[in-house]
Write a protein that holds these residues in place. Structure first.
Motif, short mmCIF file in Angstrom:
data_model
loop_
_atom_site.label_atom_id
_atom_site.label_comp_id
_atom_site.label_asym_id
_atom_site.label_seq_id
_atom_site.Cartn_x
_atom_site.Cartn_y
_atom_site.Cartn_z
N THR A 126 -5.53 -0.17 -3.97
CA THR A 126 -4.79 -0.67 -2.82
C THR A 126 -3.44 -1.21 -3.28
O THR A 126 -3.38 -2.14 -4.09
N LEU A 204 -10.77 -1.81 1.43
CA LEU A 204 -9.51 -1.83 0.70
C LEU A 204 -9.26 -3.17 0.01
O LEU A 204 -8.44 -3.26 -0.91
N LEU A 231 -2.02 6.14 0.51
CA LEU A 231 -2.89 6.51 -0.61
C LEU A 231 -2.41 7.85 -1.17
O LEU A 231 -3.00 8.90 -0.93
N GLN A 235 -1.97 6.92 -6.63
CA GLN A 235 -3.27 6.26 -6.47
C GLN A 235 -4.42 7.23 -6.70
O GLN A 235 -5.43 6.89 -7.31
N HIS A 256 0.47 11.09 5.16
CA HIS A 256 -0.97 10.78 5.21
C HIS A 256 -1.72 11.71 6.15
O HIS A 256 -2.91 11.95 5.97
#
Length: 279
Positions: A126, A204, A231, A235, A256
């Motif tokens: 996160t 998260l 994300l 990550q 996303h």
């Protein structure tokens, strides 16, 4: 859509195709038809898989038992569905965003029950930005008891679409703004939306979740989108480094929401991976 009482919860389920079972686990507020629109359902069914897409708790027409929920609850819902379906072999799981969280939880706690996993726009630590999003949503729920539709539409546009679309007033922005206006109709109730948000927030904020990835011992494909501000690839790479033998696929020029906007690149890669590891 068929309603299935799992003994734990009633879930709306779409099923198509024949072969090794693949379960599609949607993101926040994501109905099974979204997988259909993206072309994932048809591609997997045509590729020789038994494709099971379901509306997770809170998404119509499934139950919304309360305004409180965890990713572990969502995982228990899914395992109860698998038991109710009496599948003849362990399924592969394909999840997007919150659905990816659910799969990460299940693969790290009960890997023997599953054949493979595809984690789309979900795995990874996160970041400061993601913490800010979580804290903002949680504050709105605490003060208002709900998430205002206008705020969620703005958040969706800013995170789901690639920056080039936002900067050039691409027609895609208008299309998604219109689509987001109908998002509230996807929820069984306001409790369903709040419950899924709380599940995501707790996940998260869990500082130990990345360490649990090392317990996954089935084939895993992580799919990340180049311009995902929540994300993204950095990550996802951190997560892949924790999962033995995991693969990473980065889809260029997507935000996303790339599972929808760049489905033409996502779907073939998922089918290819499952052909290799779950045929």
């Amino acid at each position: 859509m068929q309603m299935i009482d799992t003994g734990r919860i009633q879930l709306g389920v779409d099923r198509r195709g024949d072969g090794p079972p693949v379960i599609l686990v949607g993101g926040t507020g994501m109905p099974p038809i979204a997988w259909e629109v993206a072309g994932m359902t048809a591609a997997l069914a045509d590729g020789g898989f038994d494709v099971i897409a379901y509306a997770s708790r809170g998404v119509a027409p499934s139950d919304a038992p309360s305004a409180h929920c965890t990713v572990a609850d969502l995982g228990d819902d899914l395992t109860s569905l698998i038991d109710a379906l009496s599948l003849d072999r362990p399924p592969a799981l394909v999840g997007y965003s919150l659905g990816s969280f659910t799969i990460e939880h299940l693969l790290s706690t009960s890997p023997h029950r599953f054949a493979a996993g595809v984690l789309i726009a979900g795995p990874g630590p996160t970041t400061a930005l993601l913490h800010s999003v979580v804290n903002c949503e949680a504050a709105l729920i605490d003060r208002l008891g709900t998430l205002p539709a206008e705020v969620m539409t703005m958040q969706t546009l800013l995170t789901a679409l690639p920056p080039t679309a936002l900067a050039t007033a691409d027609p895609l922005v208008d299309q998604w703004a219109t689509m987001s206006a109908y998002q509230s109709a996807q929820w069984t109730s306001s409790d369903g939306e709040v419950a899924q948000a709380r599940a995501s927030h707790a996940w998260l904020r869990d500082e130990e979740r990345m360490d649990r990835l090392q317990h996954i011992d089935v084939p895993v494909l992580a799919v990340a989108f180049e311009f995902d501000p929540l994300l993204g690839p950095t990550q996802a790479q951190s997560a892949v480094d924790q999962i033995p033998g995991a693969e990473l696929c980065v889809i260029p020029e997507a935000g996303h929401g790339g599972v929808m906007t760049h489905a033409q690149h996502v779907v073939p890669r998922v089918v290819e991976f499952l052909d290799k590891h779950h045929s």
